[in-house]
Design a protein around this motif. Structure first.
Motif, PDB file in Angstrom:
ATOM      1  N   ARG A 624       0.818  -1.219   0.000  1.00 41.86           N
ATOM      2  CA  ARG A 624       0.000   0.000   0.000  1.00 41.86           C
ATOM      3  C   ARG A 624       0.850   1.267   0.000  1.00 41.86           C
ATOM      4  NH1 ARG A 624      -2.097  -4.035   2.908  1.00 41.86           N
ATOM      5  NH2 ARG A 624      -4.220  -4.738   2.385  1.00 41.86           N
ATOM      6  N   TRP A 651      -3.272  -4.457  -9.825  1.00 41.96           N
ATOM      7  CA  TRP A 651      -2.255  -3.936  -8.906  1.00 41.96           C
ATOM      8  C   TRP A 651      -1.285  -2.999  -9.626  1.00 41.96           C
ATOM      9  CZ3 TRP A 651      -1.541  -9.605  -6.993  1.00 41.96           C
ATOM     10  CH2 TRP A 651      -2.544  -9.907  -6.072  1.00 41.96           C
ATOM     11  N   HIS A 656       0.734  -0.596  -7.093  1.00 39.94           N
ATOM     12  CA  HIS A 656       1.313  -1.593  -6.193  1.00 39.94           C
ATOM     13  C   HIS A 656       2.442  -2.367  -6.855  1.00 39.94           C
ATOM     14  CE1 HIS A 656      -2.301  -1.963  -3.211  1.00 39.94           C
ATOM     15  NE2 HIS A 656      -2.154  -0.734  -3.669  1.00 39.94           N
TER      16      HIS A 656
END
Length: 735
Positions: A624, A651, A656
């Motif tokens: 995160r 992601w 991420h």
């Protein structure tokens, strides 16, 4: 010995240290409050100006004090009525009550003397001495645990309570040494056990005999800034022989009340200056921010007490003892154990009891207690050693292989070493192998060749015990069934299937996070706290041996997820692949702290193939903070077994995942992940040059190929995977 000096002072003084820590932490707030509420100082103001303002407001003033925090207090008599107040230096007028709060006074008496006056001071001094011993021995134990002082700040591994205890200690040890050391100094000063400087200059033989000069006109007072003032005591009214007594940060002197000149002066000596610094370091008075920091760090004592007691109780529960056990000096069999989770200890106890039943005398001890010069009656020394992680020794046995190699062997006794581990890990029984090599290097005669027990096999242990019995002349045939870990039922909530087209069925299995008891939550056990990369132990139906799968999720994700490939003839994988949503399995968590991302912002290179993507996907999902993570992933075909394909795309768009680099072996390109790494060699070298950490997960052969490929890629930098591993920048989780 160090452990004993650490444990018993801590246990005996725990309650007292808790009282002193909590009261000291609360007291550390008062200097900060006093600093913020004290009237603002006047820039450049002298003692002469301040005294003039105060005497104008309170003609009967007898004393002016300035605390290290800057608070100024005046004391006077109005007729026969005493008065005292906090003074505004700009006006000389009162701004508040001079008396400390009742709470502060109560806490001070509690913290200094437990309301017992001199007796209480001696008791608190004893507690401070215990804290000092605990802090210093704790520092030595951390160095021992980490493998030396140079590795003091390296990553700490081990069970949760012990790891938290060590982490807290590393943060707080300096403050605890300061708190306890300064407390002992102050107690010694109170009871006049320390050398002292000349307390004050000799009183002047003669004064001017004059009176009436206003303090604001006195040259000696005008030469001293208020910031240096500690105390100004006025002469007795009408006494022409009396003088002003001036105490500052630099010393003490007398001022003639008629001429305002300095009559005598005594500079502060080294013991006085040291005492002031000690007082400041302990109380924070005069350094409010330091006081708050010290108070917060001192508050670590309750946390250290809780985790320390947990470690002690766990140690007592698993204490190495046997009914009828004899001292090491009198035992013919010395049984030494290196166990991480306690399962190896169970085998050692079973062996010890069996030896006693056939008339043998046994001494059971941890491997850390290895001392062959104490084994006067020994005929054999038996070592049972577990290996965990990537060939690691149990925490309490680190460095024992080097110690074994450097210690002369017993002149008569022989040794046997039995290793415990899991054959699915590449470094199977590596610690036992190092011990065996060290024993031979030291000159020990070996009773048996090194044997290895796979996954606590009762049958393999029984065979080894029979072989041992034949060698030492005792009939042994020990069938020990290890105690199964406490498991929890997990309910499957969803599954994603892959690989059917390639005859390699694979699935991402997601289980509901089970309910966790308050007790387990407070202790951080089981499913209350786990991380991607930890191991999920599955207990298949019809077997007492758990199978382990790397977790692709952490507690914060709210579910338990693993990736499973069906193995030919595999009992556990077959049962898992047959699961339907709503069905249950029994499982438990096994921490794997050696395979977790560090907390730095350096780039993270994740390399995996097949089901090895499981924990790597968990690391990406948990990113995160958007650390730059680069994934190299190998599979057979993008349409058949590209695990987490959609999730990886999401992601990437969320930040991420910085880059995704794939290799597929069943397409026209026919690439393996090692080939893709060679294609990206320049970028890999660049990232490693920036301090990147590398984590590899997958099959053993894949990991070996990746290691060799990276050695080629990194050679121009003068680096290799082994060097990165030694620096904590390379980790593998293979099967």
């Amino acid at each position: 010995m160090i452990r004993l000096f650490h444990r018993w002072p801590a246990l005996l003084a725990t309650v007292l240290l808790l009282v002193l820590a909590v009261s000291g932490t609360i007291l550390s707030v008062f200097p900060a409050v006093e600093r913020t509420t004290a009237p603002a100082p006047v820039a450049g103001q002298t003692v002469a100006d301040l005294a003039g303002k105060v005497i104008a407001a309170y003609p009967g003033v007898e004393q002016i004090r300035r605390a290290p925090s800057g608070k100024i207090t005046a004391y006077w008599f109005d007729g026969n009525t005493p008065g005292a107040a906090v003074i505004d230096p700009a006006t000389g007028l009162a701004t508040g009550n001079a008396d400390p709060s009742a709470l502060q006074g109560w806490l001070t008496d509690l913290h200094r003397a437990l309301f017992l006056q001199d007796l209480g001071r001696w008791i608190t001094a004893a507690a401070a001495l215990a804290l000092l011993v605990v802090a210093l021995t704790g520092a030595a134990l951390i160095a021992q645990r980490q493998g030396g002082w140079s590795l003091w700040f390296s990553r700490m591994r081990g069970p949760t309570a012990g790891r938290w205890h060590g982490e807290l200690a590393r943060v707080a040890v300096v403050s605890l040494v300061l708190s306890s050391g300064t407390a002992l100094w102050m107690t010694a000063a109170t009871f006049e056990l320390l050398p002292v400087d000349e307390a004050s200059p000799a009183l002047p033989a003669e004064t001017s005999g004059l009176v009436g000069l206003a303090p604001g006109d006195m040259s000696a007072l005008a030469a001293v800034p208020v910031t240096a003032l500690r105390d100004l005591t006025f002469p007795y009214a009408g006494d022409t022989t009396d003088v002003f007594t001036l105490t500052t940060t630099a010393g003490m002197g007398y001022v003639d009340q008629g001429t305002g000149t300095l009559l005598a002066w005594q500079a502060s000596g080294p013991w006085t200056r040291a005492g002031e610094w000690i007082y400041l370091m302990h109380t924070g008075e005069g350094a409010a921010l330091w006081g708050l920091i010290l108070g917060l760090l001192t508050l670590s004592i309750p946390a250290l007490a809780i985790t320390g007691i947990q470690v002690w109780l766990k140690g007592r529960k698993a204490r190495l003892s046997l009914p009828g056990m004899v001292h090491a000096e009198h035992a013919e069999t010395i049984l030494l154990v290196a166990s991480e989770s306690g399962s190896t200890l169970g085998f050692a106890r079973a062996l010890g009891l069996a030896l006693q039943e056939v008339g043998g005398s046994v001494h059971l001890a941890p491997l850390a207690a290895y001392a062959p010069d104490r084994y006067a009656a020994a005929k054999q020394v038996l070592v049972l050693a577990a290996t965990w992680g990537n060939g690691d020794a149990p925490v309490a046995a680190r460095g024992l292989d080097a110690r074994l190699a450097a210690t002369p062997p017993h002149p008569r006794a022989k040794m046997a070493i039995l290793g415990f581990g899991d054959r699915s890990f590449p470094a199977f029984c590596a610690f036992a192998e190092r011990l065996d090599h060290a024993a031979r290097q030291a000159g020990w005669s070996m009773l048996l060749p090194l044997e290895r027990i796979d996954r606590q096999s009762a049958q393999a242990f029984a065979r080894w015990s029979r072989d041992l019995g034949q060698v030492i002349g005792y009939p042994l045939d020990i069938l020990h069934q290890p105690e199964m870990p406490r498991s929890t039922p997990l309910r499957l909530v969803s599954r994603q299937d892959y690989g059917e087209a390639l005859q390699a069925p694979t699935a991402i299995l997601t289980f509901a996070l089970p309910q966790v008891s308050l007790r387990d939550r407070l202790a951080g056990r089981g499913f209350s706290r786990f991380h991607a990369g930890d191991l999920l132990g599955i207990l298949p139906v019809g077997s007492a041996i758990p199978r382990f799968y790397s977790l692709a999720s952490g507690t914060a994700d709210g579910f338990v997820e693993i990736v499973v490939k069906k193995q030919s003839g595999g009992l556990c994988s077959g049962q898992l692949m047959d699961l339907e949503p709503g069905q249950m399995v029994r499982a438990f968590i096994k921490p794997n702290p050696g395979f977790r991302p560090d907390r730095s912002k350096a780039p993270l290179l994740l390399i995996g193939a097949g089901t090895g993507i499981g924990p790597l996907a968990g690391f990406i999902r948990a990113n995160r903070g958007k650390r730059p993570i680069h994934l190299w992933f190998g599979a057979r075909h993008p349409q058949a077994d590209f695990l987490y394909a959609d999730a990886l795309e999401g992601w990437s768009s969320q930040g991420h995942l910085a880059s995704l680099n794939t290799a597929f072996s069943r397409t026209a390109a026919r690439q393996h992940v090692q080939d893709r790494l060679r294609t990206d060699a320049d970028r890999v070298r660049h990232l490693v040059g920036q301090g990147a950490r590398i984590m590899v997960c997958g099959g053993r052969d894949m990991a070996t190929g990746v290691r060799e490929t990276l050695a080629e890629i990194l050679a121009p930098l003068g680096l290799c995977p082994d060097q990165l591993r030694a620096g904590g920048r390379y980790a593998e989780d293979t099967y």
